[in-house]
Write a protein that holds these residues in place. Sequence first.
Motif, short mmCIF file in Angstrom:
data_model
loop_
_atom_site.label_atom_id
_atom_site.label_comp_id
_atom_site.label_asym_id
_atom_site.label_seq_id
_atom_site.Cartn_x
_atom_site.Cartn_y
_atom_site.Cartn_z
N VAL A 153 -10.58 11.32 -21.89
CA VAL A 153 -12.15 11.05 -21.91
C VAL A 153 -12.59 11.39 -23.40
O VAL A 153 -12.12 12.36 -23.91
CB VAL A 153 -12.84 11.80 -20.72
N LYS A 154 -13.46 10.82 -23.49
CA LYS A 154 -14.27 10.95 -24.91
C LYS A 154 -15.68 11.84 -24.65
O LYS A 154 -16.69 11.10 -23.91
CB LYS A 154 -14.39 9.90 -25.82
N LEU A 155 -16.12 12.76 -25.07
CA LEU A 155 -17.33 13.28 -25.14
C LEU A 155 -18.12 12.52 -26.27
O LEU A 155 -17.55 12.61 -27.48
CB LEU A 155 -17.32 14.84 -25.21
N ASN A 156 -19.17 12.24 -26.17
CA ASN A 156 -19.77 11.58 -27.30
C ASN A 156 -21.30 12.19 -27.17
O ASN A 156 -21.70 12.97 -26.62
CB ASN A 156 -19.85 10.05 -27.04
N LYS A 157 -22.22 11.59 -28.14
CA LYS A 157 -23.53 12.16 -28.40
C LYS A 157 -24.45 12.01 -27.26
O LYS A 157 -25.45 12.85 -27.21
CB LYS A 157 -24.23 11.93 -29.58
N THR A 158 -24.15 11.25 -26.30
CA THR A 158 -24.78 11.08 -24.95
C THR A 158 -24.47 12.07 -23.84
O THR A 158 -25.11 12.01 -22.87
CB THR A 158 -24.96 9.63 -24.53
N THR A 159 -23.21 12.68 -24.27
CA THR A 159 -22.72 13.71 -23.10
C THR A 159 -23.33 15.04 -22.91
O THR A 159 -23.87 15.34 -23.87
CB THR A 159 -21.21 14.09 -23.44
N ASN A 160 -23.80 15.15 -21.59
CA ASN A 160 -24.49 16.49 -21.31
C ASN A 160 -23.46 17.63 -20.93
O ASN A 160 -22.61 17.12 -19.93
CB ASN A 160 -25.52 16.15 -20.34
N ILE A 161 -23.75 18.56 -21.43
CA ILE A 161 -22.63 19.80 -21.08
C ILE A 161 -23.49 20.88 -20.40
O ILE A 161 -24.42 21.44 -21.07
CB ILE A 161 -21.73 20.25 -22.22
N GLU A 162 -22.90 21.26 -19.06
CA GLU A 162 -23.48 22.40 -18.72
C GLU A 162 -22.40 23.28 -17.97
O GLU A 162 -21.61 22.74 -17.44
CB GLU A 162 -24.19 21.83 -17.46
N ARG A 163 -22.53 24.62 -18.27
CA ARG A 163 -21.59 25.49 -18.01
C ARG A 163 -21.65 25.58 -16.33
O ARG A 163 -22.86 26.10 -16.17
CB ARG A 163 -21.53 26.81 -18.85
N LEU A 164 -20.81 25.70 -15.71
CA LEU A 164 -20.70 26.10 -14.28
C LEU A 164 -20.37 27.28 -14.08
O LEU A 164 -19.40 28.22 -14.61
CB LEU A 164 -19.80 25.20 -13.57
N ASP A 165 -21.05 27.98 -12.98
CA ASP A 165 -20.55 29.51 -12.71
C ASP A 165 -19.67 29.62 -11.88
O ASP A 165 -18.91 30.66 -11.71
CB ASP A 165 -21.79 30.19 -11.98
N GLU A 166 -19.49 28.58 -10.93
CA GLU A 166 -18.52 28.49 -9.98
C GLU A 166 -16.87 28.31 -10.39
O GLU A 166 -16.96 27.76 -11.68
CB GLU A 166 -18.80 27.59 -8.60
N GLU A 167 -15.98 28.86 -9.80
CA GLU A 167 -14.85 28.54 -10.31
C GLU A 167 -14.24 27.03 -9.87
O GLU A 167 -14.56 26.57 -8.98
CB GLU A 167 -13.69 29.49 -9.78
#
Length: 323
Positions: A153-167
């Motif tokens: 998969v390619k992350l691109n400038k439209t990709t939204n990244i959110e860190r998850l707390d759950e494992e």
Amino acid sequence: MSVQSTSGSIVEQFQTNADIEVDPEDVHERVTTLIDEYQVPEGEARRSVVSHLLDEHEIDRDAFYAQSGSDGNDLVGCGDIEAPEQWVDLEAEVIQLWEPKSDSIAQVGLLADDTGRIKFVSWAASNLPELEEGEAYALSNVVSDKYDGKFSVKLNKTTNIERLDEEIDTADGSESFTSEGALVKIKPGSGLIKRCPEEDCSRVLNDGRCSEHGQVEGEFDMRIKAALDNGQEVESVIFDAEATEAVTGWSLDEATSAAMDALDTTIVAEEFRSQLVGRYFEIEGPEVGEYHLVDEVEESSPDVACEADAARLLDEHFDAEMD
Ligand SMILES: [Zn+2]
């Protein structure tokens, strides 16, 4: 969704996202042709037509899809990606980061969830936040790619990244490991088998019946279910057709014609039994359920320690009898 509404939604998407009027009749015809004449699934037909129109109108893909947001994407598993150019959302853990080989790549590594693993690439030009190894993220609007038969998969400038707390459960069993031991037994269900030909099924048939699809015209496959004994424990292992060929020298075709000549499919398992039982092997592959799958196999010599053990045991028995 009908062909009509698929074409309609494509026309609409180009209006909203790119402010471009595409010819509804042309779109309709393309979608219809793909679905009716080429039997392409609707989602794929849609992607293909959109892709064609993007090229035709020289529209920047990232910008176009960014307009769509991530609302329309499916949340998929890392192991479920089976086509390139699919825009999807993932929730996965970064289990490995590698040194990028090019300046155009900001990060490259491996994402995992309970369905499998997939390589990811984050482009330097996209200026995305850095992902950390061992952390889980919700990644929306990433696009799949295929290279050398492998998906990424390619992350691109439209990709939204959110860190998850759950494992994230990354225990999909794809972790490869090695076992060594004597092949002490070939189990029932080995040799030439028939599988259900229905799409996404491939269950092993029992008397020509699939537990899901009933009586079907099965397709031949070959495998070995065996017990590997390392002296301490006995492990269940499965050789798929490829591993079976590697270890027996019999291809699926050869096995099938041998069975046809003999009018008996069981001769294949018999042949494997006589070839393999009692030999030592080192196998490598992931664990799935109770089975260790064989990706790689090599004949090995019995462990010297094992032989010494055996000799000691024999001695002990002998001494006991002497007493
Ligand atoms: Zn089936």
